[in-house]
Design an enzyme around this catalytic site. Structure first.
Site, mmCIF file in Angstrom:
data_model
loop_
_atom_site.group_PDB
_atom_site.id
_atom_site.type_symbol
_atom_site.label_atom_id
_atom_site.label_comp_id
_atom_site.label_asym_id
_atom_site.label_seq_id
_atom_site.Cartn_x
_atom_site.Cartn_y
_atom_site.Cartn_z
ATOM 1 N N GLY B 245 73.354 80.246 44.820
ATOM 2 C CA GLY B 245 74.294 79.503 43.977
ATOM 3 C C GLY B 245 74.161 79.951 42.539
ATOM 4 N N GLY B 474 68.387 78.119 48.705
ATOM 5 C CA GLY B 474 67.309 79.087 48.785
ATOM 6 C C GLY B 474 66.053 78.615 48.103
ATOM 7 N NE ARG B 636 52.596 65.363 42.549
ATOM 8 C CZ ARG B 636 51.354 65.013 42.865
ATOM 9 N NH1 ARG B 636 50.701 65.655 43.792
ATOM 10 N NH2 ARG B 636 50.775 64.019 42.243
ATOM 11 C CB ILE B 637 53.187 73.253 42.906
ATOM 12 C CG1 ILE B 637 53.221 73.882 41.506
ATOM 13 C CG2 ILE B 637 53.793 74.201 43.942
ATOM 14 C CD1 ILE B 637 54.594 74.095 40.923
ATOM 15 N N PRO B 640 53.572 75.353 47.338
ATOM 16 C CG PRO B 640 51.249 75.350 47.251
ATOM 17 C CD PRO B 640 52.406 74.653 47.889
ATOM 18 C CD GLN B 646 63.427 78.702 43.644
ATOM 19 O OE1 GLN B 646 63.981 78.100 42.741
ATOM 20 N NE2 GLN B 646 64.079 79.521 44.430
ATOM 21 N N GLY B 712 62.817 76.466 39.381
ATOM 22 C CA GLY B 712 63.895 77.380 39.781
ATOM 23 C C GLY B 712 64.303 78.391 38.737
ATOM 24 C CD GLU B 713 67.898 76.723 36.103
ATOM 25 O OE1 GLU B 713 68.894 77.018 35.425
ATOM 26 O OE2 GLU B 713 67.606 75.552 36.409
#
Lengths: 352, 750, 165
Positions: B245, B474, B636-637, B640, B646, B712-713
């Protein structure tokens, strides 16, 4: 895609007969033709499928020592043919530096010769292009032309031929075998692709209905196996066309070059062999200075066709690099990144 | 709620575990159904025809030829396009954009849909569109900074302020020992998700089923519904998988609206799948920026002033200005900081959010500028960044909710071997003679949340189903969100069915801004806790239960049982509790949203440090990133394994920004000349050698109940600068324009 | 005019009547046979999402006319697993997170199976990267893809060879 008639002939003669009409295209793998048909740059009325024709997919050593490659041999099969790759490592390297594994598995050697320029104005039916539509003009001339020709171009067309494979073929003096309505003939690969001049729409030496049936490497072409390289400058590590490329071949005796071949790719509407450079190299020692002189000579006639003057310098430098690497000796195994300067261990000579 | 701490012992099990994707088997077998994989009975194919000019009017089209092509069912042009209930030139909601749905014959960018062909087969529709052969009255295209119209936008990004600052820039510059002014240019980039935009529309009376990839499933239904005058609930939007996306699949576009319209008019399902070429224009992009950074530095290498100005491009008819200067608001301490924006209107499609909007372009410029500042001060780039480390957010003075950036620097530098980096450029060569350079950049991304809701149902057999209309493009939502829901329910993920990816579910908000896990995750967490609380209520009020009298606060939920907190020998399974109560299930609901108090009190940012090694051929200028290590602290992850993907994906986007991506317009026609994957380069596998993502532990009790910041970014930020700074270190050439090309570095070589 | 093609797709022989020679192998699979695993990412041989095996060789199905393939054997992603048992490459892609959105994944996996069958890359990650460069992954899962190929190749090489022979 325009509707077309699909014809699958049983013999070369039938194929040639079927291709007599205007608007006919031969279909091999179709990796370039279908691309152009989808984009609308090519709109044939009839496709003559030559993929099943007998006798066109051999790789054979002829009695005189020449190597004959059938037009339908797939790029990957030729590059991975052990005997072929041993005799002509640079041809294998050039093949494997092009496109992707999937495309090389499909694309044929004849199709590689026949592929069209990747000039974006040629591919765009809304753009003016003399090559696609004679007399329409050339939008590339004033457009985005950073990757366009620096040699052999005309005001009518500044496109380049994109093949990697054809670059070493031109240097090695390959011959194109052709069948057609008037019988069979041969054309030197160097003369097969035409420079644009006034008629850029005439892209190859083929007449209507003619078919490439084979490519032949002359007997002396295998003599360069020990000292030859293909180098390709591109803007991605893999799966990209050459900005410029060079194939260099040397025969060396006692540190002296007895014979040299040099051809450039990505610089003109044909693979560009420089006999001037070859003459300069003959009899010279394996020195960077000599290679630089040869490269400069190869590009003496070059001039930018637009915003691409840098390609002249890059072509000069890639020629020097290819010559240096050829002098250092053909690697025993093809590098992991074929044709890429990024995987070359070019050692002392290059740093000279 | 009995216990508001995230994942206390009571919620123990699986969040934080590196589980493989729950949708993995579907995706590796081809069974995952993407929008264009749908084939309802009787389906037709739609293909838009697009404009070859960038400005002007369509004066004619050969509609008769298109109609005459065998298989063509209908050709829509502005002359016969049925009416819509909403004007495509009116914006809808915060994220709505103006679109082209054949409302008139004007052309405002190349690639704009100008007609729409529907046919029995894809082949017929495609050729029908080609046969239209439009004629135009063209006006000169304005696609360069020189020809575009400069203007002052009202807002940047999605409603952000134009100018933010504190302190006196000019005074800071005047007092500085060193002053630096540096300019940058970033190109047009296109999202190019691997899955081109697609939509299959089916009407049943006034009910509409849409198969289309969407990042904001419930919101999109409201937008689609407005164009057709139906209630949003009448639309069932199914988006189980998005083939990427990156910001481009949140709001409806004109071709999608036309597909739905055609399906209604023709009474048959219709499928649209844009071609790769058609993705360059009508579905958004990251627009060009021209940025200037002015910096003042004192004798110790501390910033005395930082002014970041960005001019962003947008279309002639709508506004989305890249909030690029915002990157400078939070990262480095300075007594004076000013971030300002203005705009240029060009004849292109309207840009939009593309992975790390603002931060990507802005941090590319900032991180190179910071390296230049370090050079001016004769300092190691890492030492310089540490000298200007922001202990509190510079402009607001707020404390960070958490900030482990120092630990990121340390861990990244150590793993990379940064300590042995020579200060001056052109000092390193590898064994093959390649110029080698090391560069770094700081990564930063804010942590937005979107309103989200969810429900959780514990069933009679002790298993559960959780529901929210989330979107997995994704990032791994199907897995990470299920882990959060399962943890809240005290169940293993295997015992939890996760229903998501369509619109007849509680609204999960937007899968964007790296905020989906935090937002939808918090909603699921709360829903799970709510369901457990209802179960605890049943048990603790039932004298027959071993948990009688414990109260909700007195129980732990683990592995499908409730335990008395102070005496774990007292326990009962969910199934037992429900069976005795004679209930088939208990239902919980939950919401996720940013707590305004925490946003008021704290600066909320994720951070990271990226280190890159670049090899440059000393004569030919060909470049390759040979090594890249990022260390990130993003709260927090949850998973992992997926977070690593990502991060690495983001870093590859940074590499791509630095070296590859650029859409090039022909100056005269305005058409993009490289509108495909052969011309618009994104990295291939061979461009991506060794990469590593290091996760730095960060407990954040303030950012949200889960402590999740989003991953994500952030990977793209910092990475562009790291690669560009490594190029400088290898060659001595300082990039100011992206992507860096061979001819840029060539003059610095031999 | 109707063309009759005899194709073996994922082991099953089929006679397919094709009324339009323009149909590519990809569109035949996706739109007419409803084998939608192979994906259309570019339709021009530039991304690899449509990769399938034709007579054991990986090719771009988007640049191949179906009508010219009469008599071949085609393997798509749908034909790779043995019932519920995933092919080693499929399993390795899951384990190494060799994908994110999953759209390019069928093409990546078919390309990886083809690559292993070609036997040119060996265990050199650089050769695997080069050999997989015809498959674009916009999410950037390349690291996991290379790990997956190495793993699948090392652990299951014999099985893979049998499959693609």
């Amino acid at each position: 895609m325009k509707s077309f008639d699909y014809i699958r002939p049983a013999s070369i003669a039938e194929a040639i007969a079927a291709a007599a009409e205007p608007g006919t295209a031969y279909l091999a793998a179709g990796t370039n033709l279908l691309d152009l048909m989808k984009g609308g740059a090519s709109r044939p009325d009839r496709l003559v499928d030559i993929t099943r024709l007998p006798g066109l997919d051999g790789v054979d050593r002829l009695d005189d020592g020449a190597m004959r490659i059938g037009t339908m041999v797939r790029n990957a099969d030729l590059a991975h043919d052990p005997a072929f790759a041993r005799a002509y490592p640079v041809v294998a390297e050039a093949l494997l530096s092009g496109a992707s594994a999937q495309l090389r598995n499909a694309a044929t050697v004849g199709g590689n010769l026949m592929q069209k320029t990747r000039c974006s104005y040629f591919a765009d039916p809304a753009a003016a292009c003399n090559r696609r539509s004679p007399g329409a003009g050339c939008d590339a001339r004033q457009g985005e032309n950073r990757s366009h020709a620096i040699l052999g171009w005309s005001e009518n067309c500044i496109a380049t031929h994109p093949s990697d494979f054809c670059v070493p073929l031109a240097a090695l003096g390959a011959v194109v075998e052709i069948a057609g309505p008037a019988g069979s003939r041969e054309v030197a690969l160097e003369d097969f692709h035409l420079l644009p001049d006034e008629t850029p729409e005439r892209e190859t030496a083929l007449e209507r209905g003619e078919l490439v049936t084979a490519i032949r490497l002359p007997p002396d072409a295998a003599g360069f196996a020990a000292h030859s390289r293909y180098m390709k400058l591109r803007e991605r590590t893999s799966f990209a066309f050459a900005l410029v490329s060079a194939a260099a071949f040397l025969k060396v005796e006692d540190g002296i070059i007895t014979e040299a071949r040099l051809a450039l790719g990505g610089v003109a509407a044909r693979p560009w062999r420089s006999k001037v450079a070859e003459e300069l190299l003959k009899g010279a020692a394996l020195e960077r200075r000599t290679f630089a002189e040869a490269a400069t000579a190869a590009l003496a006639e070059a001039r930018p066709s637009g915003d691409n003057a840098v390609k002249i310098e890059l072509a000069r430098r890639i020629s020097i690099r290819a010559l240096l690497l050829a002098a250092a000796g053909t690697p025993s195994r093809l590098p992991a990144l074929p044709g890429s300067p990024l995987s070359s261990q070019y050692g002392d000579l290059a740093n000279a | 709620m009995p216990d508001t701490l995230p994942f206390p012992p009571r919620m123990g099990s699986n969040a934080g575990q590196p589980l493989s994707r729950r949708d993995g088997p579907l995706k590796v077998t081809g069974a995952a159904t993407f929008a264009a994989d749908n084939h309802p009975e009787g389906m037709l194919y739609a293909v838009p025809a697009t404009a070859a000019i960038a400005r002007g009017r369509v004066t004619g089209m050969n509609v008769a030829a298109a109609r005459a092509h065998p298989g063509v069912v209908e050709v829509y042009t502005p002359a016969n396009r049925p009416p819509l209930m909403h004007d495509p030139d009116e914006k809808l909601g915060l994220f709505g954009m103006r679109m082209e749905a054949l409302q008139n014959d004007s052309v405002r960018y190349a690639g704009q849909p100008i007609a729409f062909v529907v046919a029995e087969t894809l082949e017929a529709a495609t050729e029908g569109a080609a046969l239209l052969a439009p004629e135009y009255a063209a006006e000169p295209a304005r696609v360069t900074a020189e020809t575009g119209e400069r203007y002052t936008p009202e807002r940047v990004g999605f409603g952000g302020p134009l100018s933010v600052g504190a302190g006196d820039i000019e005074a800071g510059l005047a007092a500085a020992a060193h002053r630096l002014e540096t300019r940058f240019e970033t190109p047009d980039q296109y999202h190019n998700a691997m899955e081109p935009h697609a939509l299959v529309a089916q009407w049943d009376g006034d009910k509409l089923t849409l198969d289309t990839p969407n990042q904001a499933i419930v919101m999109a239904c409201g937008l689609f519904a407005a164009y057709f005058g139906i209630p949003a609930e009448n639309i069932h939007l199914r988006s189980p998988f998005l083939g990427g996306g990156f910001g481009s699949k949140a709001v409806p576009t004109g071709a999608q609206i036309l597909t739905i319209l055609a399906a209604r008019e023709l009474g048959r399902p219709v499928k649209l799948a844009l071609t790769r070429q058609q993705m360059f224009g009508p579905v958004g992009h990251r627009a060009r920026t021209w940025q200037t950074l002015r910096m003042g530095l004192d004798g110790a290498g501390k910033l005395t002033a930082l002014h970041h100005h960005s001019t962003g491009a947008t279309s002639s008819f709508d506004d989305f200005i890249e909030p690029a200067a915002a990157a400078s608001r939070t990262l480095y301490a300075s007594p004076a900081i000013l971030t300002t924006h203005d705009g240029i209107r060009l004849d292109t499609g309207t840009p939009g959010a593309m992975r790390a909007p603002g931060e990507a372009s802005g941090s590319a410029a900032l991180e190179v500028a910071i390296d230049e500042a370090a050079e001016v001060c004769g300092m190691n780039p890492l030492a310089f960044r540490l000298a200007n480390y922001a202990e509190v957010e510079p402009i607001t003075g707020k404390p960070y909710s958490s900030k482990a950036l120092r630990e990121c620097y340390e861990a990244g530098a150590k793993a990379f071997g940064w300590a042995s980096r020579p200060l001056a450029p052109r000092q390193m060569r590898d064994e093959a003679g390649m110029l080698t350079g090391w560069g770094m950049g700081t990564a930063v991304f804010h942590c937005p949340m979107f309103p989200a809701s969810a429900e959780a149902v514990i069933r009679a057999d002790g298993t559960a189903v959780i529901r929210t209309s989330g979107a997995d493009m994704g990032q791994g939502a199907w897995t990470a969100l299920a882990q959060i829901g399962a943890a809240a329910l005290g169940l293993d993920p295997d015992q939890v069915e996760f229903e998501s990816g369509h619109s007849h579910l509680p609204d999960a908000g937007v899968a964007g801004g790296s905020g989906h896990t935090a937002s939808a995750g918090q909603a699921l967490h709360n829903a799970g806790e709510d369901a457990v609380a209802r179960l605890a209520e049943l048990a603790s009020t039932d004298p027959a239960s071993p948990l009688y009298g414990t109260g909700n606060a007195g129980v732990l939920a683990r592995r499908g049982r409730l335990y008395a907190r102070d005496d774990e020998s007292r326990s009962e399974s969910y199934a037992e509790i429900l069976a005795r109560a004679g209930k088939p299930q208990v239902e919980g609901t939950g919401k996720g949203a940013r707590d305004p108090a925490s946003a008021e009190t704290y600066a909320l940012q994720a951070h990271g440090a990226v280190f890159a090694e670049v090899k440059v051929d000393p004569e030919l200028g060909q470049m390759r990133v040979s090594r890249m290590i990022g260390a990130f602290a993003a709260g927090r992850i949850i998973n992992p394994k997926l977070a690593r993907s990502q991060y690495l994906g983001g870093m590859i986007w940074g590499l791509s920004f630095a070296l590859h991506e650029e859409a090039i317009h022909d100056r005269r026609t305005g058409r993009i000349v490289n509108a495909d994957f052969a011309g618009y380069h994104v990295p291939v596998n061979a461009d991506v050698p060794e990469m590593e993502a290091i996760m730095i532990h960060e407990d954040d009790p303030h950012v949200n109940v889960l402590g999740v910041k989003g991953v994500g970014e952030i990977g793209i930020t910092g990475s562009v600068g790291a690669v560009a700074n490594a190029i400088w270190h290898a060659t001595g050439f300082r990039p100011h324009r992206f992507p860096v090309r061979i001819e840029d570095v060539l003059p610095s070589l031999s | 005019m109707t063309y009759v093609l005899n194709l073996t797709i994922n082991g099953a022989a089929q006679a397919i009547a094709l009324d339009d020679p323009r149909v590519t192998l990809l569109d035949l699979l996706r739109e007419r046979l409803h084998l939608t695993g192979a994906k259309k990412g570019c339709d021009r041989g530039q991304c690899g999402a449509c990769t399938v095996l034709v007579d054991g060789r990986r090719i771009n199905s988007c640049l191949t006319l179906a009508v010219s393939l009469d008599g071949v054997e085609i393997t798509t992603i749908e034909g790779l697993a043995e019932g519920e048992t995933l092919h080693p490459v499929q399993q390795a892609f899951i384990e190494h997170d060799g994908f994110q959105c999953g759209f390019c994944t069928p093409g990546q996996i078919m390309s990886a199976v083809g690559l292993i069958g070609e036997g040119q890359a060996g265990t050199d990650p650089e050769r695997i990267r080069e050999g997989m460069s015809g498959n674009i992954c916009r999410c950037g899962a390349y690291h996991g893809i290379v790990e997956a190929v190495l793993d699948a190749q090392a652990t299951f090489q014999d099985g893979v060879k049998r499959k693609t022979a």
